[in-house]
Design an enzyme around this catalytic site. Structure first.
Site, PDB file in Angstrom:
ATOM      1  N   ILE A 177       4.095   9.254 -19.079  1.00 26.94           N
ATOM      2  CA  ILE A 177       4.473   9.624 -20.438  1.00 26.94           C
ATOM      3  C   ILE A 177       3.757  10.919 -20.820  1.00 26.94           C
ATOM      4  O   ILE A 177       2.535  11.021 -20.679  1.00 26.94           O
ATOM      5  CB  ILE A 177       4.068   8.520 -21.439  1.00 26.94           C
ATOM      6  CG1 ILE A 177       4.660   7.173 -21.024  1.00 26.94           C
ATOM      7  CG2 ILE A 177       4.485   8.899 -22.866  1.00 26.94           C
ATOM      8  CD1 ILE A 177       4.027   5.980 -21.712  1.00 26.94           C
ATOM      9  N   CYS A 178       4.517  11.871 -21.317  1.00 23.23           N
ATOM     10  CA  CYS A 178       3.937  13.113 -21.817  1.00 23.23           C
ATOM     11  C   CYS A 178       3.810  12.981 -23.335  1.00 23.23           C
ATOM     12  O   CYS A 178       4.803  13.024 -24.059  1.00 23.23           O
ATOM     13  CB  CYS A 178       4.824  14.301 -21.453  1.00 23.23           C
ATOM     14  SG  CYS A 178       4.112  15.874 -21.977  1.00 23.23           S
ATOM     15  N   MET A 179       2.569  12.771 -23.785  1.00 22.71           N
ATOM     16  CA  MET A 179       2.297  12.605 -25.208  1.00 22.71           C
ATOM     17  C   MET A 179       0.861  13.040 -25.460  1.00 22.71           C
ATOM     18  O   MET A 179      -0.062  12.611 -24.765  1.00 22.71           O
ATOM     19  CB  MET A 179       2.497  11.122 -25.588  1.00 22.71           C
ATOM     20  CG  MET A 179       2.472  10.853 -27.054  1.00 22.71           C
ATOM     21  SD  MET A 179       3.004   9.151 -27.421  1.00 22.71           S
ATOM     22  CE  MET A 179       1.453   8.286 -27.277  1.00 22.71           C
TER      23      MET A 179
END
Length: 157
Positions: free
Chosen positions: A90-92
């Site tokens: 996840i890119c967050m």
């Protein structure tokens, strides 16, 4: 650095809170009883999103230095999303340490999971992991929604 006792006490409190007052559509349980290094999550897709009919499995690995270091969170269920790749990463920003990210020791597992559920409903195409899906989201939202719904039916039912 947090002591092992303080880390375990905080995680125990967070898990109990998640169990007694779970946020909408989210359950979180330790992979093994009394061991809080790995947590299993079931997350319903947000209402009004192309993921709303799905139930997604996630795995959280809690580092020894939690809460001073963010947990490693990944989707086990395949998701068609610009900020989630085929490996479930996840890119967050909230999952990254400063200066590149916004992780703070005050962030709880619950806050993190609600933020991930919100990211499902509101992708950030300007910081994608999957550029092609981000472009589709930005320039052909109908096609993106169609593919995301189909993918959800195939993998998250």
């Amino acid at each position: 650095m947090a002591s092992e006792g303080a880390r375990k006490a905080r995680l125990c409190h967070e898990i109990k809170s998640l169990f007694s007052k779970p946020p909408w559509g989210i359950t979180c349980t330790p992979e093994k009883e009394d061991i809080y290094n790995a947590l299993n999550v079931r997350m319903c897709g947000p209402k009004g999103s192309p993921y709303e009919s799905g139930v997604f499995k996630l795995l959280i690995n809690v580092p020894n230095n939690y809460p001073f270091e963010p947990p490693l969170v990944k989707f086990v269920t395949s998701v068609y999303h610009p900020n989630i790749d085929s490996a479930g990463r996840i890119c967050m920003n909230m999952l990254k340490m400063p200066p590149k990210g916004t992780w703070l020791p005050t962030i709880t597992i619950e806050t993190l999971l609600i933020s991930i559920q919100t990211l499902l409903a509101h992708p950030n195409p300007d910081d994608p992991l999957v550029t092609e899906i981000a472009m589709e989201y930005k320039y052909n939202i109908e096609e993106f929604n169609k593919k995301a719904r189909k993918h959800t039916k195939e993998y998250a039912m």
